[in-house]
Write a protein that holds these residues in place. Structure first.
Motif, short mmCIF file in Angstrom:
data_model
loop_
_atom_site.label_atom_id
_atom_site.label_comp_id
_atom_site.label_asym_id
_atom_site.label_seq_id
_atom_site.Cartn_x
_atom_site.Cartn_y
_atom_site.Cartn_z
N MET A 1 -35.16 14.27 3.44
CA MET A 1 -36.27 13.82 4.25
C MET A 1 -36.49 14.80 5.39
O MET A 1 -35.56 15.15 6.10
CB MET A 1 -35.96 12.42 4.77
N ALA A 2 -37.71 15.23 5.55
CA ALA A 2 -38.05 16.14 6.64
C ALA A 2 -38.10 15.38 7.95
O ALA A 2 -38.39 14.19 7.98
CB ALA A 2 -39.40 16.80 6.36
N ARG A 3 -37.83 16.08 9.01
CA ARG A 3 -37.89 15.45 10.32
C ARG A 3 -38.31 16.49 11.34
O ARG A 3 -37.85 17.62 11.31
CB ARG A 3 -36.53 14.88 10.68
N CYS A 4 -39.16 16.09 12.26
CA CYS A 4 -39.59 17.00 13.31
C CYS A 4 -38.36 17.42 14.11
O CYS A 4 -37.59 16.58 14.58
CB CYS A 4 -40.59 16.30 14.21
N GLU A 37 -44.44 7.27 10.09
CA GLU A 37 -45.66 7.82 9.49
C GLU A 37 -45.79 9.33 9.64
O GLU A 37 -46.32 10.00 8.79
CB GLU A 37 -46.89 7.16 10.12
N LYS A 38 -45.34 9.86 10.77
CA LYS A 38 -45.62 11.26 11.08
C LYS A 38 -44.38 12.12 11.31
O LYS A 38 -44.32 13.25 10.82
CB LYS A 38 -46.50 11.31 12.32
N CYS A 39 -43.42 11.63 12.05
CA CYS A 39 -42.32 12.48 12.53
C CYS A 39 -41.14 12.57 11.57
O CYS A 39 -40.35 13.50 11.65
CB CYS A 39 -41.82 11.97 13.88
N LYS A 40 -40.99 11.58 10.70
CA LYS A 40 -39.82 11.54 9.83
C LYS A 40 -40.27 11.04 8.46
O LYS A 40 -40.17 9.87 8.15
CB LYS A 40 -38.78 10.61 10.44
N THR A 41 -40.78 11.93 7.65
CA THR A 41 -41.34 11.56 6.35
C THR A 41 -40.73 12.41 5.25
O THR A 41 -39.91 13.28 5.51
CB THR A 41 -42.87 11.75 6.35
N ASP A 44 -43.52 17.62 5.20
CA ASP A 44 -43.54 18.28 6.51
C ASP A 44 -44.79 17.87 7.29
O ASP A 44 -45.41 18.68 7.96
CB ASP A 44 -43.50 19.80 6.33
N GLN A 45 -45.15 16.61 7.22
CA GLN A 45 -46.35 16.09 7.86
C GLN A 45 -46.30 16.24 9.38
O GLN A 45 -47.33 16.33 10.03
CB GLN A 45 -46.53 14.62 7.48
N TYR A 46 -45.10 16.30 9.95
CA TYR A 46 -44.98 16.44 11.40
C TYR A 46 -45.63 17.73 11.90
O TYR A 46 -46.02 17.82 13.05
CB TYR A 46 -43.52 16.38 11.85
#
Length: 55
Positions: A1-4, A37-41, A44-46
């Motif tokens: 999972m990607a995370r900012c 929704e944005k920071c941890k999806t 790489d939506q962040y």
């Protein structure tokens, strides 16, 4: 999972489950819904976050 990389968790209170997410770029607290929704999806939506783009 990607995370900012600029998202941090600050613990508040005696229990570890009590706390808030904070953006290290702007210093604002981030709501749990926005984190999901944005920071941890799964993507790489962040990177689309205006604060992240303008760092």
């Amino acid at each position: 999972m990607a995370r900012c990389p600029y998202l941090d968790y600050e613990s508040r209170g005696a229990l570890f489950s009590q706390g808030d997410y904070v953006c290290k770029l702007c210093g604002k607290y981030v709501k749990e819904e926005e984190v999901k929704e944005k920071c941890k999806t799964d993507s790489d939506q962040y990177e689309e976050c205006p604060v992240y783009k303008n760092r």
